[in-house]
Design a protein around this motif. Structure first.
Motif, mmCIF file in Angstrom:
data_model
loop_
_atom_site.group_PDB
_atom_site.id
_atom_site.type_symbol
_atom_site.label_atom_id
_atom_site.label_comp_id
_atom_site.label_asym_id
_atom_site.label_seq_id
_atom_site.Cartn_x
_atom_site.Cartn_y
_atom_site.Cartn_z
ATOM 1 N N LYS A 114 0.697 -1.297 -0.076
ATOM 2 C CA LYS A 114 -0.063 0.073 0.018
ATOM 3 C C LYS A 114 0.719 1.175 -0.027
ATOM 4 C CE LYS A 114 -4.447 -1.916 2.000
ATOM 5 N NZ LYS A 114 -3.942 -3.318 1.785
ATOM 6 N N ILE A 115 1.914 1.429 -0.808
ATOM 7 C CA ILE A 115 2.816 2.347 -1.039
ATOM 8 C C ILE A 115 2.126 3.308 -2.263
ATOM 9 C CG2 ILE A 115 4.964 3.285 -1.495
ATOM 10 C CD1 ILE A 115 6.079 0.742 -0.191
ATOM 11 N N ALA A 116 2.150 4.528 -2.083
ATOM 12 C CA ALA A 116 1.618 5.487 -3.144
ATOM 13 C C ALA A 116 2.916 5.378 -4.570
ATOM 14 C CB ALA A 116 1.198 6.968 -2.848
ATOM 15 N N VAL A 117 2.458 5.377 -5.704
ATOM 16 C CA VAL A 117 3.409 5.466 -6.804
ATOM 17 C C VAL A 117 2.833 6.457 -7.571
ATOM 18 C CG1 VAL A 117 4.445 4.342 -8.801
ATOM 19 C CG2 VAL A 117 4.084 3.206 -6.350
ATOM 20 N N THR A 118 3.715 7.480 -8.289
ATOM 21 C CA THR A 118 3.160 8.522 -9.407
ATOM 22 C C THR A 118 4.430 8.356 -10.304
ATOM 23 O OG1 THR A 118 2.811 10.031 -7.611
ATOM 24 C CG2 THR A 118 3.249 10.907 -9.618
ATOM 25 N N VAL A 119 3.890 8.396 -11.551
ATOM 26 C CA VAL A 119 5.109 8.213 -12.719
ATOM 27 C C VAL A 119 5.126 9.356 -13.201
ATOM 28 C CG1 VAL A 119 3.022 7.710 -14.327
ATOM 29 C CG2 VAL A 119 5.371 6.751 -14.881
ATOM 30 N N ARG A 120 6.418 9.545 -13.657
ATOM 31 C CA ARG A 120 6.853 11.003 -14.037
ATOM 32 C C ARG A 120 7.856 10.904 -15.307
ATOM 33 N NH1 ARG A 120 7.741 16.091 -11.443
ATOM 34 N NH2 ARG A 120 9.569 17.447 -12.322
ATOM 35 N N GLY A 121 7.609 11.640 -16.209
ATOM 36 C CA GLY A 121 8.443 11.804 -17.632
ATOM 37 C C GLY A 121 9.382 13.030 -17.333
ATOM 38 N N ALA A 122 9.316 13.828 -18.369
ATOM 39 C CA ALA A 122 10.276 15.122 -18.343
ATOM 40 C C ALA A 122 9.608 16.239 -17.122
ATOM 41 C CB ALA A 122 10.207 15.750 -19.491
ATOM 42 N N GLY A 123 8.347 16.099 -16.821
ATOM 43 C CA GLY A 123 7.755 16.881 -15.746
ATOM 44 C C GLY A 123 7.249 18.293 -16.402
ATOM 45 N N THR A 124 7.082 18.304 -17.452
ATOM 46 C CA THR A 124 6.729 19.674 -18.136
ATOM 47 C C THR A 124 5.220 20.043 -18.316
ATOM 48 O OG1 THR A 124 6.448 18.408 -20.326
ATOM 49 C CG2 THR A 124 8.732 19.390 -20.005
ATOM 50 N N GLY A 125 4.337 18.934 -17.894
ATOM 51 C CA GLY A 125 2.925 19.113 -17.769
ATOM 52 C C GLY A 125 2.665 20.398 -16.796
ATOM 53 N N LEU A 126 1.192 20.603 -16.969
ATOM 54 C CA LEU A 126 0.670 21.558 -16.285
ATOM 55 C C LEU A 126 -0.559 21.277 -15.608
ATOM 56 C CD1 LEU A 126 0.894 24.398 -19.155
ATOM 57 C CD2 LEU A 126 2.275 24.474 -17.057
ATOM 58 N N VAL A 127 -0.619 19.964 -15.168
ATOM 59 C CA VAL A 127 -1.923 19.314 -14.801
ATOM 60 C C VAL A 127 -1.842 18.782 -13.509
ATOM 61 C CG1 VAL A 127 -3.155 19.329 -17.133
ATOM 62 C CG2 VAL A 127 -1.948 17.384 -16.366
ATOM 63 N N GLY A 128 -0.604 18.682 -12.857
ATOM 64 C CA GLY A 128 -0.336 18.182 -11.754
ATOM 65 C C GLY A 128 -0.113 16.568 -11.638
ATOM 66 N N ALA A 129 -0.087 15.866 -13.046
ATOM 67 C CA ALA A 129 -0.268 14.465 -12.996
ATOM 68 C C ALA A 129 1.008 13.892 -12.619
ATOM 69 C CB ALA A 129 -0.638 14.134 -14.511
ATOM 70 N N ALA A 130 2.210 14.565 -12.483
ATOM 71 C CA ALA A 130 3.766 14.151 -12.162
ATOM 72 C C ALA A 130 3.922 14.386 -10.986
ATOM 73 C CB ALA A 130 4.646 14.469 -13.111
#
Length: 238
Positions: free
Chosen positions: A69-85
């Motif tokens: 039960k550990i939270a995981v967030t996936v990230r690419g270049a971090g250029t988004g503007l929607v907070g998904a990363a």
């Protein structure tokens, strides 16, 4: 009380068994850039950043995180503007930028197979040198193709050519329990069953993590013209 488990030194040891320690950032080792995307209005630090190098690494970590039960967030270049990363719940950030290889250019079937960390500007340059064209053109050229798929990015060419979804033939995806699955295929006619490929596109990492992509290409246009056309008002433009 939070649903998600806070990471401990034991978790670091376990995850170091899946990924070499030199590709893991732990607590104070984590750079400020991992706390936000390009919007920069909110800052949330993960407890761990893992620099991913293979599909199997993603699978192993997701399986472990799911069991504990550990939270995981996936990230690419971090250029988004929607907070998904952004790691709103702490936990682990999977940095996919090292998975940046071109795997296959199929000139007969007009497809390109890549890993999700390939930058959009590198992808465009690569195919154009071979005489092909990848139409989606989001404004941020230093974004990763994985991020484009996660947000179904569009751009200025969308009116003529469509958005990212229209150029994805197949995906390899790791689900939350670590299962590795494939959706879609190289062939144009692939209509049986549920369209799970299109469900993944635009889901912003909430349904699974994309680890391999088969893209549709077009022949390179002979000319490329951009027009800026001013109108006095919206009614005249319409």
């Amino acid at each position: 009380m939070s649903y998600y488990k806070k990471l401990t030194a034991t978790d670091l040891i376990k995850i170091s068994g899946f990924v070499p320690r030199n590709r893991i950032l732990w607590k104070n080792e984590i750079n400020e850039e991992y706390s936000h995307d390009e919007l920069t209005t909110e800052h949330y630090y993960p407890e761990m950043v893992v620099k991913i190098n293979s599909t199997q690494e993603v699978s192993n970590i997701l399986k472990y995180a799911n069991e504990h039960k550990i939270a995981v967030t996936v990230r690419g270049a971090g250029t988004g503007l929607v907070g998904a990363a952004v790691a709103l719940k702490g936990g682990i950030v999977l940095d996919m930028t090292m998975m940046n290889h071109f795997l296959e250019l199929d000139e007969e079937n007009l497809t390109l197979t890549v890993e999700p960390g390939v930058l959009l500007m590198d992808l465009a340059s690569y195919v154009e040198k071979k005489g092909f064209f990848y139409p989606p053109d989001p404004g941020e050229k230093s974004a990763t193709i994985g991020g484009n798929i996660s947000t179904n990015a569009g751009g200025m060419r969308a009116v003529k050519y469509g958005v990212t979804r229209d150029y994805v033939r197949a995906l390899e995806v790791v689900l939350a329990d670590g299962s590795i699955v494939e959706f879609g295929g190289k062939v144009v006619k692939n209509s049986s069953g549920y369209d799970l490929k299109d469900l993944i596109i635009g889901s912003e990492g909430t349904l699974g993590i994309v680890t391999k992509i088969v893209l549709k290409l077009l022949p390179l246009p002979k000319k490329n013209i951009s027009l800026l056309i001013p109108y006095q008002n919206l009614e005249k433009a319409i």
